[in-house]
Design a protein around this motif. Structure first.
Motif, PDB file in Angstrom:
ATOM      1  N   LYS A 238       0.820  -1.217   0.000  1.00 16.21           N
ATOM      2  CA  LYS A 238       0.000   0.000   0.000  1.00 16.21           C
ATOM      3  C   LYS A 238       0.852   1.264   0.000  1.00 16.21           C
ATOM      4  O   LYS A 238       0.432   2.294  -0.501  1.00 16.21           O
ATOM      5  N   SER A 239       2.034   1.160   0.611  1.00  9.66           N
ATOM      6  CA  SER A 239       2.895   2.335   0.682  1.00  9.66           C
ATOM      7  C   SER A 239       4.333   1.925   0.948  1.00  9.66           C
ATOM      8  O   SER A 239       4.612   0.772   1.294  1.00  9.66           O
ATOM      9  N   ILE A 240       5.210   2.914   0.788  1.00  8.78           N
ATOM     10  CA  ILE A 240       6.610   2.773   1.170  1.00  8.78           C
ATOM     11  C   ILE A 240       6.861   3.782   2.275  1.00  8.78           C
ATOM     12  O   ILE A 240       6.475   4.953   2.161  1.00  8.78           O
ATOM     13  N   ARG A 241       7.510   3.324   3.334  1.00  6.44           N
ATOM     14  CA  ARG A 241       7.814   4.177   4.475  1.00  6.44           C
ATOM     15  C   ARG A 241       9.314   4.170   4.730  1.00  6.44           C
ATOM     16  O   ARG A 241       9.979   3.163   4.506  1.00  6.44           O
ATOM     17  N   LEU A 242       9.812   5.285   5.237  1.00  8.34           N
ATOM     18  CA  LEU A 242      11.236   5.393   5.548  1.00  8.34           C
ATOM     19  C   LEU A 242      11.451   6.571   6.477  1.00  8.34           C
ATOM     20  O   LEU A 242      10.530   7.334   6.754  1.00  8.34           O
ATOM     21  N   ASP A 243      12.676   6.689   6.952  1.00  9.84           N
ATOM     22  CA  ASP A 243      13.045   7.878   7.713  1.00  9.84           C
ATOM     23  C   ASP A 243      14.371   8.389   7.193  1.00  9.84           C
ATOM     24  O   ASP A 243      15.145   7.650   6.584  1.00  9.84           O
ATOM     25  N   THR A 244      14.592   9.671   7.403  1.00 14.11           N
ATOM     26  CA  THR A 244      15.869  10.272   7.061  1.00 14.11           C
ATOM     27  C   THR A 244      16.217  11.299   8.122  1.00 14.11           C
ATOM     28  O   THR A 244      15.340  11.869   8.769  1.00 14.11           O
ATOM     29  N   PHE A 245      17.479  11.513   8.301  1.00 10.97           N
ATOM     30  CA  PHE A 245      17.993  12.359   9.372  1.00 10.97           C
ATOM     31  C   PHE A 245      17.574  13.817   9.170  1.00 10.97           C
ATOM     32  O   PHE A 245      17.694  14.361   8.074  1.00 10.97           O
TER      33      PHE A 245
ATOM     34  N   PRO B  33      18.356   7.192  19.731  1.00 13.17           N
ATOM     35  CA  PRO B  33      19.355   7.791  20.620  1.00 13.17           C
ATOM     36  C   PRO B  33      20.791   7.312  20.420  1.00 13.17           C
ATOM     37  O   PRO B  33      21.726   8.070  20.658  1.00 13.17           O
ATOM     38  N   LYS B  34      20.981   6.072  19.962  1.00 13.78           N
ATOM     39  CA  LYS B  34      22.353   5.594  19.735  1.00 13.78           C
ATOM     40  C   LYS B  34      22.980   6.254  18.513  1.00 13.78           C
ATOM     41  O   LYS B  34      24.195   6.212  18.341  1.00 13.78           O
ATOM     42  N   GLN B  35      22.154   6.847  17.672  1.00 14.44           N
ATOM     43  CA  GLN B  35      22.668   7.498  16.467  1.00 14.44           C
ATOM     44  C   GLN B  35      22.818   9.002  16.669  1.00 14.44           C
ATOM     45  O   GLN B  35      23.815   9.579  16.265  1.00 14.44           O
ATOM     46  N   SER B  36      21.799   9.635  17.259  1.00 14.47           N
ATOM     47  CA  SER B  36      21.831  11.086  17.372  1.00 14.47           C
ATOM     48  C   SER B  36      20.766  11.580  18.343  1.00 14.47           C
ATOM     49  O   SER B  36      19.740  10.932  18.523  1.00 14.47           O
ATOM     50  N   ALA B  37      21.010  12.761  18.904  1.00 12.74           N
ATOM     51  CA  ALA B  37      20.003  13.418  19.733  1.00 12.74           C
ATOM     52  C   ALA B  37      18.964  14.113  18.851  1.00 12.74           C
ATOM     53  O   ALA B  37      17.873  14.441  19.311  1.00 12.74           O
ATOM     54  N   PHE B  38      19.316  14.334  17.583  1.00 14.98           N
ATOM     55  CA  PHE B  38      18.401  14.981  16.652  1.00 14.98           C
ATOM     56  C   PHE B  38      17.381  13.965  16.130  1.00 14.98           C
ATOM     57  O   PHE B  38      17.670  12.774  16.030  1.00 14.98           O
ATOM     58  N   PRO B  39      16.195  14.446  15.738  1.00 12.09           N
ATOM     59  CA  PRO B  39      15.175  13.522  15.221  1.00 12.09           C
ATOM     60  C   PRO B  39      15.473  13.047  13.807  1.00 12.09           C
ATOM     61  O   PRO B  39      16.270  13.637  13.084  1.00 12.09           O
ATOM     62  N   PHE B  40      14.774  11.992  13.442  1.00 14.55           N
ATOM     63  CA  PHE B  40      14.734  11.496  12.077  1.00 14.55           C
ATOM     64  C   PHE B  40      13.309  11.747  11.584  1.00 14.55           C
ATOM     65  O   PHE B  40      12.346  11.492  12.308  1.00 14.55           O
ATOM     66  N   TYR B  41      13.177  12.267  10.370  1.00 12.14           N
ATOM     67  CA  TYR B  41      11.876  12.562   9.797  1.00 12.14           C
ATOM     68  C   TYR B  41      11.347  11.315   9.079  1.00 12.14           C
ATOM     69  O   TYR B  41      12.065  10.691   8.303  1.00 12.14           O
ATOM     70  N   CYS B  42      10.077  11.016   9.325  1.00 10.46           N
ATOM     71  CA  CYS B  42       9.441   9.879   8.667  1.00 10.46           C
ATOM     72  C   CYS B  42       8.725  10.339   7.405  1.00 10.46           C
ATOM     73  O   CYS B  42       8.088  11.399   7.397  1.00 10.46           O
ATOM     74  N   TYR B  43       8.841   9.529   6.370  1.00 11.82           N
ATOM     75  CA  TYR B  43       8.226   9.816   5.077  1.00 11.82           C
ATOM     76  C   TYR B  43       7.426   8.610   4.619  1.00 11.82           C
ATOM     77  O   TYR B  43       7.775   7.470   4.934  1.00 11.82           O
ATOM     78  N   GLU B  44       6.379   8.891   3.833  1.00 16.90           N
ATOM     79  CA  GLU B  44       5.589   7.812   3.252  1.00 16.90           C
ATOM     80  C   GLU B  44       5.172   8.191   1.833  1.00 16.90           C
ATOM     81  O   GLU B  44       4.838   9.341   1.557  1.00 16.90           O
ATOM     82  N   LEU B  45       5.208   7.192   0.963  1.00 17.01           N
ATOM     83  CA  LEU B  45       4.704   7.321  -0.402  1.00 17.01           C
ATOM     84  C   LEU B  45       3.565   6.339  -0.550  1.00 17.01           C
ATOM     85  O   LEU B  45       3.764   5.122  -0.439  1.00 17.01           O
ATOM     86  N   VAL B  46       2.357   6.849  -0.775  1.00 16.31           N
ATOM     87  CA  VAL B  46       1.205   5.979  -0.984  1.00 16.31           C
ATOM     88  C   VAL B  46       1.235   5.526  -2.441  1.00 16.31           C
ATOM     89  O   VAL B  46       1.390   6.331  -3.360  1.00 16.31           O
ATOM     90  N   LEU B  47       1.101   4.207  -2.619  1.00 17.27           N
ATOM     91  CA  LEU B  47       1.181   3.647  -3.977  1.00 17.27           C
ATOM     92  C   LEU B  47      -0.199   3.472  -4.602  1.00 17.27           C
ATOM     93  O   LEU B  47      -1.187   3.380  -3.945  1.00 17.27           O
TER      94      LEU B  47
END
Length: 166
Positions: A121-128, A152-166
């Motif tokens: 139904k979709s593709i989901r991911l995150d990026t810094f 937290p093991k990677q960074s104190a900053f958030p990762f943004y979540c993205y989605e592409l509805v197919l």
């Protein structure tokens, strides 16, 4: 050629991801570190047949992980589609010497075609959040930014979540 990665290729893949981490750090983007992506994570990707590599002759150009497993951190995100029949993209990396030549586009086109053929139904991911180049990359492909997650093991900053509805 894009194909599934094999366990004997893990050292070469790890070398590529570490080179990407160093290259990002040189630009002030501390997205990947000594904890991520780890050999264990990459080996698990291969064991589950979820890690794909892009090679030109004998040169490893890039990698991408495609999974149906939703990380626990994603549970609180207000996704556009129900939490079923989704494909998750992780660990997209292009060797630093080959960045900017369209190889990330090839891997994402592969992921999107894979998802469509698999009736996801979709593709989901995150990026810094500190990586505007990646954010622009996904937004230009039609992905919608939805919420933030933290690793937290990677960074104190958030990762943004993205989605592409197919």
């Amino acid at each position: 050629m894009i194909r599934k990665a094999k366990l004997p290729e893990i050292p070469e893949i790890l070398e590529l991801t570490r080179a990407c981490g160093k290259e990002m750090a040189s630009r002030g983007i501390y997205q990947w570190n000594e904890f991520y992506p780890s050999r264990t994570v990459l080996e698990s990707d291969v064991d589950r047949e979820e890690l794909y590599i892009l090679k030109d002759s004998e040169v490893l150009l890039g990698v991408i992980a495609l999974t149906t497993i939703m990380d626990a951190e994603y549970e609180q995100v207000a996704w556009l589609t129900p939490n079923q029949d989704n494909l998750y993209v992780h660990r997209l990396a292009i060797a630093p010497n080959y960045q900017g030549q369209g190889y990330a586009q090839k891997l994402m086109t592969f992921a999107e075609d894979f998802a469509r053929k698999g009736n996801f139904k979709s593709i989901r991911l995150d990026t810094f959040s500190q990586n505007p180049r990646n954010q622009k990359f996904y937004e230009q492909r039609g992905y919608s930014r939805l919420g933030n997650v933290y690793f937290p093991k990677q960074s104190a900053f958030p990762f943004y979540c993205y989605e592409l509805v197919l």
